[in-house]
Design an enzyme around this catalytic site. Structure first.
Site, PDB file in Angstrom:
ATOM      1  N   GLY A 171      -7.938  -7.244   5.327  1.00  0.00           N
ATOM      2  CA  GLY A 171      -8.801  -7.386   6.496  1.00  0.00           C
ATOM      3  C   GLY A 171      -8.142  -8.053   7.689  1.00  0.00           C
ATOM      4  O   GLY A 171      -8.767  -8.234   8.737  1.00  0.00           O
ATOM      5  N   LYS A 183       0.829  -1.199   0.000  1.00  0.00           N
ATOM      6  CA  LYS A 183       0.000   0.000   0.000  1.00  0.00           C
ATOM      7  C   LYS A 183       0.865   1.251   0.000  1.00  0.00           C
ATOM      8  O   LYS A 183       0.667   2.171  -0.817  1.00  0.00           O
ATOM      9  CB  LYS A 183      -0.913  -0.007   1.244  1.00  0.00           C
ATOM     10  CG  LYS A 183      -1.955   1.076   1.232  1.00  0.00           C
ATOM     11  CD  LYS A 183      -2.771   1.028   2.527  1.00  0.00           C
ATOM     12  CE  LYS A 183      -3.700  -0.178   2.534  1.00  0.00           C
ATOM     13  NZ  LYS A 183      -4.117  -0.557   3.884  1.00  0.00           N
ATOM     14  N   ARG A 199      -3.941  -1.156  -6.298  1.00  0.00           N
ATOM     15  CA  ARG A 199      -3.149  -2.386  -6.211  1.00  0.00           C
ATOM     16  C   ARG A 199      -3.561  -3.286  -7.382  1.00  0.00           C
ATOM     17  O   ARG A 199      -4.630  -3.092  -7.973  1.00  0.00           O
ATOM     18  CB  ARG A 199      -3.379  -3.106  -4.875  1.00  0.00           C
ATOM     19  CG  ARG A 199      -4.827  -3.429  -4.627  1.00  0.00           C
ATOM     20  CD  ARG A 199      -5.027  -4.060  -3.265  1.00  0.00           C
ATOM     21  NE  ARG A 199      -6.457  -4.173  -2.988  1.00  0.00           N
ATOM     22  CZ  ARG A 199      -6.973  -4.407  -1.787  1.00  0.00           C
ATOM     23  NH1 ARG A 199      -6.190  -4.481  -0.735  1.00  0.00           N
ATOM     24  NH2 ARG A 199      -8.268  -4.531  -1.634  1.00  0.00           N
ATOM     25  N   MET A 237      -5.297  -7.089   9.350  1.00  0.00           N
ATOM     26  CA  MET A 237      -4.697  -6.205  10.356  1.00  0.00           C
ATOM     27  C   MET A 237      -5.570  -4.981  10.571  1.00  0.00           C
ATOM     28  O   MET A 237      -6.633  -4.838   9.955  1.00  0.00           O
ATOM     29  CB  MET A 237      -3.287  -5.826   9.917  1.00  0.00           C
ATOM     30  CG  MET A 237      -2.350  -7.032  10.009  1.00  0.00           C
ATOM     31  SD  MET A 237      -0.707  -6.667   9.408  1.00  0.00           S
ATOM     32  CE  MET A 237      -0.985  -6.399   7.689  1.00  0.00           C
ATOM     33  N   TYR A 297      10.807 -34.425 -18.857  1.00  0.00           N
ATOM     34  CA  TYR A 297       9.365 -34.156 -18.922  1.00  0.00           C
ATOM     35  C   TYR A 297       8.714 -34.313 -17.554  1.00  0.00           C
ATOM     36  O   TYR A 297       9.290 -34.920 -16.650  1.00  0.00           O
ATOM     37  CB  TYR A 297       8.677 -35.080 -19.933  1.00  0.00           C
ATOM     38  CG  TYR A 297       8.627 -36.529 -19.525  1.00  0.00           C
ATOM     39  CD1 TYR A 297       7.587 -37.023 -18.730  1.00  0.00           C
ATOM     40  CD2 TYR A 297       9.621 -37.421 -19.907  1.00  0.00           C
ATOM     41  CE1 TYR A 297       7.547 -38.337 -18.333  1.00  0.00           C
ATOM     42  CE2 TYR A 297       9.590 -38.746 -19.518  1.00  0.00           C
ATOM     43  CZ  TYR A 297       8.550 -39.204 -18.735  1.00  0.00           C
ATOM     44  OH  TYR A 297       8.505 -40.511 -18.339  1.00  0.00           O
ATOM     45  N   HIS A 345      -7.430 -41.297  -1.718  1.00  0.00           N
ATOM     46  CA  HIS A 345      -7.925 -41.959  -2.923  1.00  0.00           C
ATOM     47  C   HIS A 345      -8.896 -41.055  -3.674  1.00  0.00           C
ATOM     48  O   HIS A 345      -8.790 -40.856  -4.881  1.00  0.00           O
ATOM     49  CB  HIS A 345      -8.615 -43.273  -2.536  1.00  0.00           C
ATOM     50  CG  HIS A 345      -9.281 -43.940  -3.691  1.00  0.00           C
ATOM     51  ND1 HIS A 345     -10.616 -43.801  -3.959  1.00  0.00           N
ATOM     52  CD2 HIS A 345      -8.772 -44.688  -4.705  1.00  0.00           C
ATOM     53  CE1 HIS A 345     -10.914 -44.478  -5.061  1.00  0.00           C
ATOM     54  NE2 HIS A 345      -9.808 -45.027  -5.530  1.00  0.00           N
ATOM     55  N   ARG A 373      -3.025   3.124   8.648  1.00  0.00           N
ATOM     56  CA  ARG A 373      -3.341   1.826   8.061  1.00  0.00           C
ATOM     57  C   ARG A 373      -2.126   0.897   8.025  1.00  0.00           C
ATOM     58  O   ARG A 373      -1.002   1.355   7.894  1.00  0.00           O
ATOM     59  CB  ARG A 373      -3.797   2.001   6.602  1.00  0.00           C
ATOM     60  CG  ARG A 373      -5.103   2.710   6.419  1.00  0.00           C
ATOM     61  CD  ARG A 373      -5.290   2.985   4.922  1.00  0.00           C
ATOM     62  NE  ARG A 373      -6.311   3.984   4.678  1.00  0.00           N
ATOM     63  CZ  ARG A 373      -7.551   3.687   4.250  1.00  0.00           C
ATOM     64  NH1 ARG A 373      -7.897   2.455   4.024  1.00  0.00           N
ATOM     65  NH2 ARG A 373      -8.417   4.664   4.048  1.00  0.00           N
ATOM     66  N   CYS A 378       6.320 -38.833 -12.713  1.00  0.00           N
ATOM     67  CA  CYS A 378       4.913 -39.165 -12.921  1.00  0.00           C
ATOM     68  C   CYS A 378       4.143 -39.163 -11.616  1.00  0.00           C
ATOM     69  O   CYS A 378       3.011 -39.600 -11.562  1.00  0.00           O
ATOM     70  CB  CYS A 378       4.772 -40.505 -13.635  1.00  0.00           C
ATOM     71  SG  CYS A 378       5.477 -41.872 -12.722  1.00  0.00           S
ATOM     72  N   SER A 416      11.596 -42.764 -14.429  1.00  0.00           N
ATOM     73  CA  SER A 416      10.472 -41.877 -14.124  1.00  0.00           C
ATOM     74  C   SER A 416      10.364 -41.793 -12.610  1.00  0.00           C
ATOM     75  O   SER A 416      10.240 -42.816 -11.936  1.00  0.00           O
ATOM     76  CB  SER A 416       9.189 -42.435 -14.732  1.00  0.00           C
ATOM     77  OG  SER A 416       8.117 -41.586 -14.407  1.00  0.00           O
TER      78      SER A 416
END
Lengths: 888, 888
Positions: free
Chosen positions: B103, B24, B343, B105, B861, B461, B94, B841, B774
């Protein structure tokens, strides 16, 4: 490529040529060279066997010519000639690898016999019975080793059947009852059988016989039983066998002939006295066959004092030459003594220790040599009760030798009953038999003389407890089927019921029917002397894993220099404590939990007072609670079944349902990698606060009676430095306050286990917050391999059998993988704290190869179960000696 | 130590000083410097806040003097003076950290008001109502932030209650109904309340007020909600907050005053058009309080064209200056426009993509900047259905955002019913609600619009399936209690029954009562353009984890360059295959097993033909069977219960008892570390032989229709090179024969996963027998930490909350530990095979930070679930850009 010398005459070789000539060939050469009466011969090298194998089972070009040259030398020495119709030479053809593989490979005796030679021999000896007996044996033996692999009917068994039929026909009971004529007839029958099955006559050409025999020995290196044996004994397949061709001498040519086997000292107890057996007018086979009972060697002193003296002089000469007990085969041929073989004599643990120590006193060897002579297995035998030497017993099953020692008692099928009847109960001798064991069974196991399980490997719960508490145990005995409900186990048709006497020989994994006599070990005398020498030589310190004051006392008795691992949770399993532990777990609020913990504090503090007192100034590494809490609760599956049955029967067991709900809520898919170790301490810090209080208050109380208490508090299962930091800060503050309040001075430390791969990888960071490291190689091995110790049997067995792994990594440290992490942790840890004390407290701490490795990588100490402490002391000494040897 | 400059006037700072001045403060300085109408002020640095904290909450010596000097400058600029009885200045105080913490502080407005100043202001403005309103707000606000932490009754709530009682007494309905006199009375009541509770009068000294407010903001950095927020957003506690003191301007001084908030473009959809709201004669608070409805910003064009033009010009200026969408707060005071804050504007995923691409076309930014502007989360939003922008809905619970996307449907409580009613069944929209899910639930999950579970983490899962199949999923929603039997779930008092409509917002983990409108994603247009740009920039290739032909098609659609992981066992779970798999497992002989495998071969070969066809020449890494076989059998605990109940009821279910015996015999204590992966292949090679045949015959068949099939057969869970060697030799011989017999040419490879720590440690040996690596970072993380993914929730949550771990290592790669093993494996592997292809992977392959790390350590990759492929493409591009930036 320069051509290697394939054949060595005995006079050309020596004892150091085991690689080339095998143990037997090298020793025959050596004995020949020191002037012993060895029948002349030569040895074909192990490399030649490999050449043969590499050629796909073909004789290397020129080999037989070289054989003939060597043979000519032998013929000259013996003034006989192979196949000669007047002065025929007979030879034996034997295998001999670098490492002894008794009975695994093939041997041919009496080679050189054919129809012509038989006639010549009869003329020479005037003993047709001996000649036909030798001939028929040779026919059978060469057929069996050379032809039977192709033609099943040419195996020994069929020949024996032909002999059996002939004996029946002749009305003869034993082989000895068959006359020379009978044996001559048998030779004819054998030759006919061979001609029929082989499709050609038995070779009369003695050189053909010789080539066949040599090839058979080469081939026998790769027969199935030899391969299995090598796998078991970890002998490399690439070594190959040598082949020794040696002049036959005969102990069965008359009453001035004989044969025998003897040790230069008693291999069972170690007494310095020639020990063995002999038989006059016999071949070695007869001794083995058991048809005649051999005489003790001492009888030879009376029967033939000259030969006896010559033999005992040779024994002395050999011992002085080899500086070790020798196992000697000899033959007397017409009153002339021949030494056929000598090798280092196998001996019992007790004998090994006595002989090594005696030889030092005799000036034969030095102390360091004595130390290197004893194996861990031999020493282990000295630490446990053994079956009284010489006892015959009936082995009904074999399992894994999970806990050494012999035990005898009545079979009992549950831990409660074992506790009731056994030690601490009615004092009966009981053997606990279980499908497998769990922490629930601990009390019953401790009350038993021995434990037998159907399932579980060398690192199963039963095996761990067995080694920890020195309980003779046979585990994973899959040939028995335990039936808990019927309270019995079966082996095939045989049934052992509760109360039936059985015995175990833990050292060999034997299950024995009935009772056997058991004798206790003796830890003083030669044993004590050897231990003192070991202690002088070793650099590694040796501590013990001990969880109770009794364990600690035992560990100190076995020479432990401190406790390397006290598993505090083991103190929770005792029957007077477990209900409190369960109540603590079931507590719904911190306050309720604290009430139970306060009760446990009283027990645990008392334990520590007693432990520090027993340690008398030695340090104790105390590990804070490690296992997941559900291990202290009843089994989930049992609860599900019980609640389901109760419900189906319309009953409600509210307590059980609450317990089931709790156990379900705490259930873990992979408890090994779950909420345990320091994770538990972070989520429930109250437990370790109580434990820290118990340790320190115990130390303070012990120190008030003048004992120096040196607690080293160990935080388990750290993977990230912040775990250690978090707990240590908490407990350190707590500890400082307790000690300050007491006004005592206690020198306590905080440290951690290195048992998670990530801890090893980040050991530099962890060392900043740790005063010591202790490698928990059980878990480190589990995580590094991703092997669950509880489940790995199913694949580890085939892995080791198929040589996918060189061995079970839970037995001996996997140096390439786990070791790499250990070395990394040591280097990283000491890069931050050069003086960091580092030890090991996994099961590997009591295993000789692992101890050697721990020495090599610079650990400060190993810790193992009390019963392994002497072994570790010896192994540590051996490791240091081997290292000095390498550095020379 | 040189003294740091603690205070910066706006004209002294700039936008780059976020570290010192917070976002700010830096932006206010920047705006001031580019000539925008910013009320004068200054900023106290974040370091000063840290100084305050380090002093234990004491003002650094001299700070208030420096404040006064800066204030004098402001007073001069504004021609007003704090506390002045004629021209009083009011200021706001501020907070402003480096990273926005909206919000979290504290803020104090209207500071400088006291009784004297109030009178002066009334004179200045002629508006007593405004003055008393400002005064009462200030009294409450300062009390709330400065005194309420000590005195509970000085919190906002009590003041509101006093106001409420006054309104009741005055018969006023809203705040607006209370007259100037009423507010004056309220000021008196507030002052009395403060004096009573605080024990002293409200400070009339304006400098004291200022100090109190500055301290309150400093302190608020460490309030509980700020700490929680930082933990969640991974903002370091050490940053501190800056404090900006700025002249107050008022939007509530009359009808020529107003206040508003606007974005320079539409943050929901990205349209280039100023978007926002304003209210005349109001303060910002009024907009928030919702008492009056704000007007769309476009209305200002009519209401005050001059101000509107000035404002839109400023918007353009700001966008051109910052090259990004700005979120702007403004106030109009007596027809003069002030910009209070600007901002970077938060925006939806769709808006982020559109804005970035538009700005490239507008010439505002270049393509690389556009790429770096988009976060993984924003892109993810673009790939899934979302709740129609602007929809209001009722969130009844929050869980983990396990699978992004919105879904709406009726609650269903078991997988079978979901399959019956949902997709592929009756076609209804269903949401499957489970306590947790298991592989058994897969079919039902696939038939559902979304999945909600009570238990399980981001890698449970349910979460894995969710991300794998793009199913909107909220997991681990522990505030709901699922009752399977009653077919309902409860949240506190609320009950949702089967058939009730619910919705999920997977991206935020929201559970929503009732139905919401859901809109589908659009993958072309700006999205497509951004992806093309990313592909041009990235070095890392991106593959997909795909187990079925349908997955593969989806992956290709999302831009995957191949399959990085095809989990062949996932093909076993389909309902037409599972009974065959079970029969295969139950088989007692190899022949019986082969019969079932031959049936599976037909299915699996067909799958591969379709996969290779869908891949159209792209490579596919196919992993041979990995999970333990018992995963395909019914659950042990269920079986125990069922059999026990049947028995208790005197019934016998022989099939179930056989199944129970089998499941028991296969049960593992730690299945994660048990008989799975290559271990299974070594013990039961028939299964992988079938799979290899299926892959190759599938490739051969596909190639016959002109498709280039590039199978890469991957052997999982290798820990020792001999495991790989053993299987590879077996399968290689098998494969050669199949291909040879077919007469086709198939370019196939064999490789391995690196997922066991030991494999990484010995990767040089493994590389000799592997054509590719892999990284299976899921398992590698499990083993390296010793964390079971299924059980770790219980401690990982507290670990992350207490910052013991920086984050969940299953979400983002643990670079210190797991990464160390990966780097070791890469170095060792490539030391033997410089061209070794290496990919990843694990789930991490789709996570942005992990992708950046994979780029850095030189992987070829990454592979991730199809829905993560675009994210990976973007992240790979961002990683390469960041690396180029660092190399500059």
């Amino acid at each position: 490529m320069t051509k290697l010398k394939r054949i060595w005459l005995f006079r050309e070789g020596n004892a150091k040529m085991r690689d080339e000539l095998g143990g037997k060939g090298a020793n025959l050469a050596e004995m020949n060279n020191i002037g012993l009466p060895v029948p002349a011969g030569f040895t074909i090298t192990t490399m030649t066997c490999n050449e043969y194998t590499d050629l796909g089972g073909k004789m290397p070009v020129g080999l037989m010519d070289e054989v003939k040259v060597a043979l000519a030398d032998v013929e000259k020495a013996m003034s006989k000639k192979l196949g000669d119709p007047t002065q025929p030479l007979l030879v034996s053809v034997r295998s001999g690898a670098k490492f002894s593989m008794p009975g695994m490979m093939d041997t041919v005796l009496n080679l050189g016999l054919n129809d012509v030679v038989a006639e010549a021999l009869i003329k020479m000896t005037g003993n047709p019975r001996f000649v036909y007996d030798s001939y028929r044996r040779f026919l059978m033996m060469l057929s069996d080793v050379a032809f039977a692999t192709e033609k099943n009917k040419l195996a020994k068994h069929d020949f024996e059947h032909i002999f059996y039929e002939l004996k029946t026909k002749l009305g003869a009971k034993n082989d000895m009852d068959v006359s020379a004529d009978g044996l001559k007839e048998l030779v004819g029958l054998y030759k006919a059988h061979i001609a029929k099955e082989l499709g050609r006559e038995f070779p009369q050409d003695v050189y053909e016989q010789l080539q066949i025999a040599i090839e058979a020995v080469f081939k026998s290196w790769n027969n199935e039983r030899a391969k299995v044996y090598r796998r078991k004994e970890k002998i490399a397949d690439s070594l190959g066998t040598a082949v020794t061709v040696q002049t036959m001498v005969f102990g069965n040519m008359g009453d001035d002939c004989g044969t025998g086997v003897a040790f230069t000292r008693d291999p069972a107890v170690g007494t310095k006295q020639v020990f063995g057996e002999y038989l006059m007018n016999a071949q070695g086979e007869d001794v083995v066959a058991g048809v005649r009972t051999p005489m003790p060697i001492s009888d030879l002193a009376t029967e033939n004092p000259a030969i006896y003296k010559e033999f005992t002089d040779i024994c002395t000469k050999l011992e002085n030459h080899y500086k070790d007990v020798q196992d000697i085969e000899f033959t007397i041929e017409h009153n002339k003594l021949f030494i056929l073989q000598c090798r280092s004599g196998k001996r019992s643990g007790a004998a090994a220790v006595k002989i090594a120590v005696d030889m030092v006193h005799e000036g034969l060897i030095d102390k360091n040599t004595a130390i290197t002579r004893i194996t861990a297995e031999q020493l282990d035998q000295c630490l446990h009760p053994v079956i009284k030497p010489g006892t015959k017993y009936d082995v009904i099953a074999k399992g894994l030798p999970a806990g050494p020692g012999a035990a005898t008692g009545i079979a009992v099928f549950d831990a409660t009953k074992a506790a009731e009847l056994g030690k601490g109960g009615k004092g009966q001798h009981v053997i606990l038999v279980r499908a497998d064991t769990s922490p629930d069974d601990l009390k019953g196991m401790l009350a038993s003389e021995g434990v037998l399980t159907e399932r579980g490997g060398m690192t199963s719960h039963a095996a761990l407890v067995a080694r920890g508490f020195g309980i003779p145990t046979v585990a994973g005995c899959s040939t028995i089927k335990v039936d808990d409900k019927k309270r019995q186990f079966t082996i095939g048709d045989k049934t052992i019921r509760e109360g039936d006497p059985i015995s175990l020989n833990g050292a060999l994994g034997e299950v024995i029917d009935g009772t056997v006599a058991v004798v206790d070990p003796e830890l003083t005398g030669e044993f004590g002397e050897l231990m003192t020498w070991s202690d002088e030589v070793r650099r590694l310190h040796v501590r013990a894993n001990a969880d109770t004051p009794a364990d600690v006392a035992l560990a100190v008795k076995f020479g432990a220099e401190g406790v390397g691992l006290c598993r505090t949770e083991h103190m929770f399993f005792a029957s007077d404590r477990r209900p409190i532990v369960q109540a603590m777990i079931m507590a719904e609020t911190d306050d309720e939990r604290q009430v139970e913990l306060d009760k446990l504090l009283v027990f645990q503090r008392k334990d520590f007072v007693e432990m520090f007192t027993a340690l008398a100034g030695r340090p104790a590494t105390i590990r804070l609670i490690d296992p997941p809490l559900h291990e202290f609760l009843p089994n989930l599956e049992d609860l599900i079944e019980e609640v389901a049955i109760a419900k189906a029967n319309g009953k409600v067991d509210a307590d059980k349902e609450i317990m089931l709900a709790k156990v379900r809520s705490m259930h873990e898919v992979n408890p090994m990698m779950g909420l345990r170790g320091c994770r538990l301490s972070i989520v429930f810090p109250q437990i370790v606060e109580m434990q820290t209080r118990a340790v320190l208050e115990g130390a303070i109380e012990a120190s008030k009676s003048g004992v120096t208490a040196l607690p080293e508090i160990m935080i388990p299962l750290v993977g990230h430095v912040n775990e250690l930091k978090w707990i240590r800060e908490k407990l350190d503050a707590f500890a400082t306050e307790i000690v300050k309040k007491s006004g005592s001075k206690i020198d306590y430390k905080f440290g951690t286990m290195i048992e998670i791969p990530r801890a090893a990888l980040t050991a530099d960071k962890i060392a900043e917050h740790s005063e010591f490291f202790s490698f928990g190689t059980n878990d480190l091995t589990q995580m590094t391999f991703g092997f669950s110790r509880d489940d790995s049997d199913r694949f580890l067995k085939p892995y080791v059998e198929q040589k996918i792994l060189p061995g079970d990594p839970f037995e001996s440290i996997d140096q390439d993988g786990v070791g790499q992490l250990m070395e990394m942790a040591i280097a990283k840890g000491r890069s931050v704290k050069p003086e960091l004390k580092i030890g090991i407290c996994g099961e590997h701490g009591g295993e000789a190869n692992s101890i050697a490795y721990c020495h090599k990588i610079g650990l400060d100490y190993v810790s193992c179960s009390p019963y392994r402490v002497p072994i570790a002391r010896l192994a540590a000494a051996q490791a240091n000696l081997a290292a000095s040897e390498r550095d020379k």
